[in-house]
Design a protein around this motif. Sequence first.
Motif, PDB file in Angstrom:
ATOM      1  N   TRP A 170       5.557   7.330   2.819  1.00  0.00           N
ATOM      2  CA  TRP A 170       6.209   6.019   2.840  1.00  0.00           C
ATOM      3  C   TRP A 170       5.876   5.240   1.578  1.00  0.00           C
ATOM      4  O   TRP A 170       6.754   4.662   0.926  1.00  0.00           O
ATOM      5  N   LEU A 171       4.613   5.246   1.180  1.00  0.00           N
ATOM      6  CA  LEU A 171       4.204   4.530  -0.020  1.00  0.00           C
ATOM      7  C   LEU A 171       4.815   5.135  -1.285  1.00  0.00           C
ATOM      8  O   LEU A 171       5.037   4.431  -2.277  1.00  0.00           O
ATOM      9  N   LYS A 172       5.072   6.434  -1.266  1.00  0.00           N
ATOM     10  CA  LYS A 172       5.606   7.125  -2.437  1.00  0.00           C
ATOM     11  C   LYS A 172       7.139   7.171  -2.448  1.00  0.00           C
ATOM     12  O   LYS A 172       7.727   7.613  -3.432  1.00  0.00           O
ATOM     13  N   SER A 173       7.767   6.732  -1.387  1.00  0.00           N
ATOM     14  CA  SER A 173       9.196   6.990  -1.194  1.00  0.00           C
ATOM     15  C   SER A 173      10.108   6.121  -2.050  1.00  0.00           C
ATOM     16  O   SER A 173      11.276   6.463  -2.260  1.00  0.00           O
ATOM     17  N   GLY A 174       9.607   4.968  -2.514  1.00  0.00           N
ATOM     18  CA  GLY A 174      10.483   4.020  -3.192  1.00  0.00           C
ATOM     19  C   GLY A 174      11.205   3.101  -2.230  1.00  0.00           C
ATOM     20  O   GLY A 174      11.960   2.212  -2.655  1.00  0.00           O
ATOM     21  N   LEU A 175      10.995   3.294  -0.921  1.00  0.00           N
ATOM     22  CA  LEU A 175      11.647   2.455   0.076  1.00  0.00           C
ATOM     23  C   LEU A 175      10.998   1.080   0.182  1.00  0.00           C
ATOM     24  O   LEU A 175      11.620   0.140   0.677  1.00  0.00           O
ATOM     25  N   LEU A 176       9.747   0.981  -0.276  1.00  0.00           N
ATOM     26  CA  LEU A 176       9.032  -0.293  -0.240  1.00  0.00           C
ATOM     27  C   LEU A 176       9.211  -0.999  -1.584  1.00  0.00           C
ATOM     28  O   LEU A 176       8.480  -0.735  -2.542  1.00  0.00           O
ATOM     29  N   GLU A 196       9.610 -10.441   5.878  1.00  0.00           N
ATOM     30  CA  GLU A 196       9.946 -11.499   4.909  1.00  0.00           C
ATOM     31  C   GLU A 196      11.416 -11.356   4.498  1.00  0.00           C
ATOM     32  O   GLU A 196      11.821 -10.347   3.908  1.00  0.00           O
ATOM     33  N   PRO A 197      12.252 -12.354   4.806  1.00  0.00           N
ATOM     34  CA  PRO A 197      13.679 -12.233   4.495  1.00  0.00           C
ATOM     35  C   PRO A 197      14.012 -12.418   3.016  1.00  0.00           C
ATOM     36  O   PRO A 197      15.036 -11.905   2.544  1.00  0.00           O
ATOM     37  N   ASP A 198      13.156 -13.135   2.297  1.00  0.00           N
ATOM     38  CA  ASP A 198      13.416 -13.397   0.885  1.00  0.00           C
ATOM     39  C   ASP A 198      12.944 -12.212   0.044  1.00  0.00           C
ATOM     40  O   ASP A 198      11.761 -11.871   0.058  1.00  0.00           O
ATOM     41  N   ALA A 199      13.851 -11.591  -0.695  1.00  0.00           N
ATOM     42  CA  ALA A 199      13.549 -10.359  -1.421  1.00  0.00           C
ATOM     43  C   ALA A 199      12.452 -10.564  -2.461  1.00  0.00           C
ATOM     44  O   ALA A 199      11.554  -9.716  -2.617  1.00  0.00           O
ATOM     45  N   GLU A 200      12.496 -11.667  -3.182  1.00  0.00           N
ATOM     46  CA  GLU A 200      11.487 -11.891  -4.217  1.00  0.00           C
ATOM     47  C   GLU A 200      10.123 -12.170  -3.608  1.00  0.00           C
ATOM     48  O   GLU A 200       9.095 -11.695  -4.110  1.00  0.00           O
ATOM     49  N   LYS A 201      10.089 -12.912  -2.525  1.00  0.00           N
ATOM     50  CA  LYS A 201       8.821 -13.153  -1.836  1.00  0.00           C
ATOM     51  C   LYS A 201       8.250 -11.848  -1.269  1.00  0.00           C
ATOM     52  O   LYS A 201       7.033 -11.634  -1.266  1.00  0.00           O
ATOM     53  N   LYS A 202       9.135 -10.983  -0.799  1.00  0.00           N
ATOM     54  CA  LYS A 202       8.713  -9.688  -0.286  1.00  0.00           C
ATOM     55  C   LYS A 202       8.056  -8.864  -1.390  1.00  0.00           C
ATOM     56  O   LYS A 202       6.968  -8.307  -1.219  1.00  0.00           O
ATOM     57  N   ARG A 203       8.731  -8.807  -2.551  1.00  0.00           N
ATOM     58  CA  ARG A 203       8.175  -8.063  -3.687  1.00  0.00           C
ATOM     59  C   ARG A 203       6.842  -8.665  -4.133  1.00  0.00           C
ATOM     60  O   ARG A 203       5.888  -7.943  -4.444  1.00  0.00           O
ATOM     61  N   ALA A 204       6.781  -9.989  -4.181  1.00  0.00           N
ATOM     62  CA  ALA A 204       5.556 -10.660  -4.617  1.00  0.00           C
ATOM     63  C   ALA A 204       4.396 -10.365  -3.664  1.00  0.00           C
ATOM     64  O   ALA A 204       3.259 -10.128  -4.100  1.00  0.00           O
ATOM     65  N   ALA A 205       4.672 -10.360  -2.375  1.00  0.00           N
ATOM     66  CA  ALA A 205       3.624 -10.068  -1.390  1.00  0.00           C
ATOM     67  C   ALA A 205       3.100  -8.650  -1.569  1.00  0.00           C
ATOM     68  O   ALA A 205       1.886  -8.395  -1.485  1.00  0.00           O
ATOM     69  N   ARG A 206       3.999  -7.719  -1.842  1.00  0.00           N
ATOM     70  CA  ARG A 206       3.576  -6.325  -2.029  1.00  0.00           C
ATOM     71  C   ARG A 206       2.857  -6.130  -3.354  1.00  0.00           C
ATOM     72  O   ARG A 206       1.894  -5.362  -3.430  1.00  0.00           O
ATOM     73  N   ARG A 207       3.312  -6.842  -4.397  1.00  0.00           N
ATOM     74  CA  ARG A 207       2.603  -6.755  -5.674  1.00  0.00           C
ATOM     75  C   ARG A 207       1.181  -7.280  -5.529  1.00  0.00           C
ATOM     76  O   ARG A 207       0.246  -6.758  -6.142  1.00  0.00           O
ATOM     77  N   SER A 208       1.014  -8.304  -4.711  1.00  0.00           N
ATOM     78  CA  SER A 208      -0.322  -8.831  -4.451  1.00  0.00           C
ATOM     79  C   SER A 208      -1.189  -7.797  -3.731  1.00  0.00           C
ATOM     80  O   SER A 208      -2.370  -7.622  -4.055  1.00  0.00           O
ATOM     81  N   LEU A 209      -0.612  -7.076  -2.775  1.00  0.00           N
ATOM     82  CA  LEU A 209      -1.359  -6.054  -2.033  1.00  0.00           C
ATOM     83  C   LEU A 209      -1.824  -4.916  -2.931  1.00  0.00           C
ATOM     84  O   LEU A 209      -2.924  -4.373  -2.740  1.00  0.00           O
ATOM     85  N   ILE A 210      -0.976  -4.534  -3.903  1.00  0.00           N
ATOM     86  CA  ILE A 210      -1.293  -3.346  -4.708  1.00  0.00           C
ATOM     87  C   ILE A 210      -1.944  -3.693  -6.047  1.00  0.00           C
ATOM     88  O   ILE A 210      -2.193  -2.792  -6.869  1.00  0.00           O
ATOM     89  N   PRO A 269       3.572  -7.074   7.693  1.00  0.00           N
ATOM     90  CA  PRO A 269       4.064  -8.450   7.543  1.00  0.00           C
ATOM     91  C   PRO A 269       5.098  -8.616   6.434  1.00  0.00           C
ATOM     92  O   PRO A 269       5.974  -9.489   6.524  1.00  0.00           O
ATOM     93  N   THR A 270       5.039  -7.763   5.414  1.00  0.00           N
ATOM     94  CA  THR A 270       6.013  -7.883   4.327  1.00  0.00           C
ATOM     95  C   THR A 270       7.402  -7.433   4.773  1.00  0.00           C
ATOM     96  O   THR A 270       8.395  -7.814   4.154  1.00  0.00           O
ATOM     97  N   MET A 271       7.463  -6.629   5.831  1.00  0.00           N
ATOM     98  CA  MET A 271       8.752  -6.136   6.308  1.00  0.00           C
ATOM     99  C   MET A 271       9.576  -7.271   6.926  1.00  0.00           C
ATOM    100  O   MET A 271      10.807  -7.195   6.985  1.00  0.00           O
TER     101      MET A 271
END
Length: 222
Positions: free
Chosen positions: A180-186, A124-138, A120-122
Motif C-alpha cells: 500500500w505504501l509503495k503503490s502510489g495510491l497514497l 480528509e476531503p481537501d486534497a492539499e491538506k491530505k497531501r500535507a498531512a501525509r508529508r508530515s507523517l513521512i 485519519p488522512t483518508m
Amino acid sequence: MLPSSPPTLNLTYFNISGRAEPIRLALHIANIPFTDTRLKAGWAETKPKTPYGQVPTLAITFPDTGGGTHTAAQADALLRYVARLADPVHGLYPVEDPLACLKIDELVRACDDVDALISPTMDEPDAEKKRAARRSLIAPDGRLTTFLTKVDRRLQADGYVLGGENPTIAELTWHGMLWWLKSGLLDGVPRDYVDGFERLAKLHERVDGHPKVREWKGRHQE
C-alpha cells in the motif's frame, strides 16, 4: 466434539487487496480451499448482515456437524484462525512455540499501529491538506518515519522474521501494508518511501518473490 472433516470457508471482501489479502495469501500458501467472494456491488445490503458492519468476514461451515455456518470477522483474528488450520509444515504460525507466536503477534499489532497513523488522512476531503498531512507523517522526524524506523530495527532482532521457506502471518500482514505504501495510491507518499527502511524493504521483496504469492498475484491482478 471437534469436527472430523475440514470446514468449508467463504471469505468475503471487496475486489481489492486491502485487509483480506494476507488472509487470501495464507489460505493459498497453505493449500486450503476457500471461496473468494469479492463484493463489486450491493455493499449497502451486505453491511448490516456482517457482525460489525465491516469486511472481511469468513463464513465457516463444518459439513459433518450439522451446526450450520459461523460467520467470523476482524482481519487479524481471521488470519490467525487460517494459520491454525494450516499444516504446521507451512510455517505460517508456529503454535508449538509460544515465544515465536508472541513475536509474530507483536509485529502484526505494530502493523495495525501504522494503519492508525495513516487512516485519519483518508477522511480528509481537501486534497492539499491530505497531501500535507501525509508529508508530515513521512518527514525525517515524522510519526510514520519514526515508527517504521523502530520496526525496521526490531526486525534485526533474532527471530522477528523467521526466514523460513514460507512467510509467517506477520510477514504477510506487513507485505500488504508495504504494498500500500509503495503503490502510489497514497497521494503524498512517494513510491520509494519504503526503500529507506532496509529490512522492511527486504521483507516486502522476499514475500513478493515467493512462488505462491507470485502465483496468486498472477491470477488476481488489480
